[in-house]
Design a protein around this motif. Sequence first.
Motif, PDB file in Angstrom:
ATOM      1  N   LEU A  68       0.848  -1.079  -0.080  1.00 57.64           N
ATOM      2  CA  LEU A  68      -0.018   0.092  -0.001  1.00 57.64           C
ATOM      3  C   LEU A  68       0.852   1.202  -0.039  1.00 57.64           C
ATOM      4  CD1 LEU A  68      -2.747  -1.005   2.497  1.00 57.64           C
ATOM      5  CD2 LEU A  68      -3.077  -0.689  -0.156  1.00 57.64           C
ATOM      6  N   PRO A  69       1.825   1.274   0.766  1.00 61.40           N
ATOM      7  CA  PRO A  69       2.734   2.516   0.727  1.00 61.40           C
ATOM      8  C   PRO A  69       3.242   3.173  -0.548  1.00 61.40           C
ATOM      9  CG  PRO A  69       3.707   1.014   2.270  1.00 61.40           C
ATOM     10  CD  PRO A  69       2.625   0.408   1.387  1.00 61.40           C
ATOM     11  N   GLY A  70       3.300   4.377  -0.995  1.00 62.45           N
ATOM     12  CA  GLY A  70       4.033   4.981  -2.078  1.00 62.45           C
ATOM     13  C   GLY A  70       3.121   4.863  -3.324  1.00 62.45           C
ATOM     14  N   LYS A  71       1.803   4.591  -3.388  1.00 63.67           N
ATOM     15  CA  LYS A  71       1.052   4.434  -4.467  1.00 63.67           C
ATOM     16  C   LYS A  71       0.280   5.757  -4.743  1.00 63.67           C
ATOM     17  CE  LYS A  71       1.637   0.072  -4.777  1.00 63.67           C
ATOM     18  NZ  LYS A  71       2.893   0.059  -5.827  1.00 63.67           N
ATOM     19  N   ARG A  72      -0.137   6.215  -5.912  1.00 62.19           N
ATOM     20  CA  ARG A  72      -0.999   7.499  -6.291  1.00 62.19           C
ATOM     21  C   ARG A  72      -2.265   7.621  -5.695  1.00 62.19           C
ATOM     22  NH1 ARG A  72       1.515  10.299 -10.925  1.00 62.19           N
ATOM     23  NH2 ARG A  72       3.675   9.232 -10.916  1.00 62.19           N
ATOM     24  N   TRP A 123      -1.544  -2.498 -10.548  1.00 66.85           N
ATOM     25  CA  TRP A 123      -1.148  -1.981  -9.175  1.00 66.85           C
ATOM     26  C   TRP A 123       0.509  -1.670  -8.892  1.00 66.85           C
ATOM     27  CZ3 TRP A 123      -3.889   0.449  -5.866  1.00 66.85           C
ATOM     28  CH2 TRP A 123      -3.118   0.370  -4.211  1.00 66.85           C
ATOM     29  N   SER A 124       1.154  -2.678  -9.241  1.00 74.03           N
ATOM     30  CA  SER A 124       2.595  -2.751  -9.300  1.00 74.03           C
ATOM     31  C   SER A 124       3.392  -1.707 -10.228  1.00 74.03           C
ATOM     32  CB  SER A 124       3.051  -4.161  -9.516  1.00 74.03           C
ATOM     33  OG  SER A 124       2.435  -5.057  -8.834  1.00 74.03           O
TER      34      SER A 124
END
Length: 190
Positions: A68-72, A123-124
């Motif tokens: 979850l961390p660092g996504k837009r 997602w990746s």
Amino acid sequence: KLDPSLKMPGVRDVFIRMAELLLEGPPTAVKLVGAQRFISSYGTRTNAIFEYQWGDKWFLESQSKFTLPGKRLSQYAMVGGAILAFGLTAFALVECSRMKGIRHKWLWMVFITFGFGLLSVNWSAGVVGSAGVVSFELLSIGFFSAKASSTNFGPWAISMSAPAAPVGAIVFLLLRRKLRSALQPTAHVG
């Protein structure tokens, strides 16, 4: 050396970001983890997926983890939309199953359960909107209007029924008062 049909705006930047993720020096191992062959009237296409190892770290495996961390914000919005679509579908299905005397209840339940159209985000990849990251399929039917999936060693895809999300659930919830009132006995004057 990229095939001219694959040259799109921003593709060079994507390859540069990918190269920056690789570790220094030659890999200690390279393993073929997947292969697909597509044959159509347009010709044959083969996809090969390799995983590279540096020391005790596997490159593909670490890049494809669901984190979850660092996504837009747009990626979080997609997960939120998928959760909302699933929740709305589950709520409408429970409401329909509990409603007594509704005509064609099993048809309503089928209509509620399946979503139409599919909007997906890789997602990746970390970038929403570039080639291969967001996809839309108009002719797609999904169970419970949302899904999260990953192929062997591949990136996670978060999908939800779109453009109207869970159409059956929304239609049922909008019409349930009318359906309930149709079940109420009417008083006869006379």
